[in-house]
Enzyme design. Structure first.
Site, PDB file in Angstrom:
ATOM      1  N   LYS A 201       0.857  -1.182   0.000  1.00  0.00           N
ATOM      2  CA  LYS A 201       0.000   0.000   0.000  1.00  0.00           C
ATOM      3  C   LYS A 201       0.892   1.230   0.000  1.00  0.00           C
ATOM      4  CE  LYS A 201      -3.542   2.402   2.668  1.00  0.00           C
ATOM      5  NZ  LYS A 201      -4.465   2.329   3.796  1.00  0.00           N
ATOM      6  N   LYS A 253      -2.291  -1.442  -3.752  1.00  0.00           N
ATOM      7  CA  LYS A 253      -3.120  -0.247  -3.696  1.00  0.00           C
ATOM      8  C   LYS A 253      -2.257   0.987  -3.775  1.00  0.00           C
ATOM      9  CE  LYS A 253      -6.090   2.047  -0.368  1.00  0.00           C
ATOM     10  NZ  LYS A 253      -6.600   2.044   0.960  1.00  0.00           N
TER      11      LYS A 253
HETATM   12  C1  PBG Z   1      -6.881   3.453   5.619  1.00  0.00           C
HETATM   13  C2  PBG Z   1      -7.407   3.432   4.237  1.00  0.00           C
HETATM   14  C3  PBG Z   1      -7.323   4.428   3.274  1.00  0.00           C
HETATM   15  C4  PBG Z   1      -7.954   3.953   2.147  1.00  0.00           C
HETATM   16  C5  PBG Z   1      -8.439   2.690   2.441  1.00  0.00           C
HETATM   17  N1  PBG Z   1      -8.077   2.380   3.738  1.00  0.00           N
HETATM   18  C6  PBG Z   1      -6.800   5.797   3.362  1.00  0.00           C
HETATM   19  C7  PBG Z   1      -5.382   6.040   3.603  1.00  0.00           C
HETATM   20  O1  PBG Z   1      -4.552   5.144   3.701  1.00  0.00           O
HETATM   21  O2  PBG Z   1      -5.067   7.218   3.744  1.00  0.00           O
HETATM   22  C8  PBG Z   1      -8.086   4.690   0.855  1.00  0.00           C
HETATM   23  C9  PBG Z   1      -9.042   4.122  -0.131  1.00  0.00           C
HETATM   24  C10 PBG Z   1      -9.363   5.035  -1.238  1.00  0.00           C
HETATM   25  O3  PBG Z   1      -8.718   6.070  -1.439  1.00  0.00           O
HETATM   26  O4  PBG Z   1     -10.323   4.719  -1.967  1.00  0.00           O
HETATM   27  N2  PBG Z   1      -7.750   2.802   6.511  1.00  0.00           N
END
Ligand code: PBG
Length: 328
Positions: A201, A253
């Site tokens: 991520k 992601k």
């Molecule tokens: C954190 C989380 C995020 C997203 C999913 N889980 C935000 C981040 O890491 O700042 C982002 C998903 C998206 O942008 O659609 N719990």
């Protein structure tokens, strides 16, 4: 000039001549069952509220989330990923582990509504629940305390397992989170609750609209725990670690800006690979389509096809319902 009859022209265009030929030889097919719909449920709402930067996506009430779950099951999509937006936040994200907290209530409600017709994957992370907006608990100096956070993830994981989650979407990017939560689940007898690991991520500018969707309290960024965009080899380490620690599914992601990582994960991983087509990717599509600059439906299908072609068998996307309708 040579005559075209002087040499055998190889003609790949032959198989592109009609839609039927193209369909027959398509190497990649996206199916509604591949798609997982993320949804936001906000405590204290009386009716759904559209998210400004994500046209067509709403902050839901528990009731409207139930209806959405029924619609998703009818559409034949693969699963739902609920995110909770609590009314009250604190330093340790207490609402995340409260059985009456918004995400636990939502998980139970959806489960009650659709039984086992969809895979329910609530988000296992503290960022929506902390008053500082970070994914973990903080030390006195304001840095994120990895190991103290693991204990909170384990408590949250147990609460969500008890609420009926099939899989937990472990999105916090703390070191050791998969092994730690796996052990806690097993010790409590939740051996059938799985872990969808947000393995690779990246700290991404494309999360912007999500921060609006969850009323994020974050100031600053998540660069000390999420990955740095230039690094691909590091993603392989993260993926390997999560698989070693017991991840049932590994996810990359964002999706489209990181298709090389999706491909690498698919080549390497013995467990299914997912990709998250995130909020900013969705917002770009919708904004350009609203301006009439791209064809919305074609752009949705092309995006999802590309993510699948790169190697993701599972795609989390805010377009899941639209895409399912287009694919039918
Ligand atoms: C954190 C989380 C995020 C997203 C999913 N889980 C935000 C981040 O890491 O700042 C982002 C998903 C998206 O942008 O659609 N719990």
């Amino acid at each position: 000039m040579p005559n075209s009859s002087d040499f055998p022209v190889i003609r790949p265009r032959r198989l592109r001549r009609t839609a039927a030929l193209r369909r027959l030889v398509a190497e990649t097919r996206v199916h509604p069952a591949d798609l997982v719909l993320p949804l936001f449920v906000k405590e204290g709402l009386h009716e759904p509220v559209e998210i400004g930067s994500m046209p067509g996506v709403y902050q839901h009430t528990v009731d409207s989330a139930r209806k959405l779950a029924v619609e998703a099951a009818r559409a034949g999509i693969g699963g739902l990923m609920p995110f909770g937006v609590p009314e009250a936040r604190d330093a340790v994200g207490s609402a995340a582990t409260d059985p009456e907290g918004i995400l636990n209530r939502t998980t139970r409600a959806i489960r009650e509504e659709i039984g086992d017709d969809l895979v329910v994957i609530p988000d296992l992370c503290l960022d929506e629940f902390t008053d500082h907006g970070h994914c973990g608990v903080l030390r006195e100096d304001g840095t994120v305390d990895n190991d103290a956070t693991l204990a909170r993830y384990a408590e949250m994981g147990l609460a969500l397992a008890e609420s009926g989650a099939d899989l937990l979407g472990a999105s916090g990017m703390m070191d050791g989170q998969i092994g730690y939560v796996r052990t806690a689940l097993d010790e409590a007898g939740h051996t059938d609750t799985g872990l969808l690991a947000y393995a690779a991520k990246y700290a991404s500018a494309f999360y912007g609209p999500f921060r609006e969707a969850v009323d994020s309290q974050l100031k600053g960024d998540r660069r000390t725990y999420q990955q740095d965009a230039p690094n691909a080899t590091e993603a392989l380490l993260e993926i390997d670690l999560d698989i070693e620690q017991g991840a049932d599914i590994v996810m990359v992601k964002p999706a489209l800006p990181y298709l090389d990582i999706v491909r690498a994960a698919a080549e390497r991983s013995p467990v299914p690979v997912a990709a998250y087509h995130i909020s900013g990717e969705y917002a770009q599509l919708m904004a350009a389509a609203e301006k009439g600059w791209i064809d919305r439906e074609a752009a949705i299908l092309e995006s999802l096809t590309s993510i699948k072609r790169a190697g993701a068998g599972i795609i989390a996307t805010y377009t899941a319902l639209d895409a399912a309708a287009l694919l039918r």
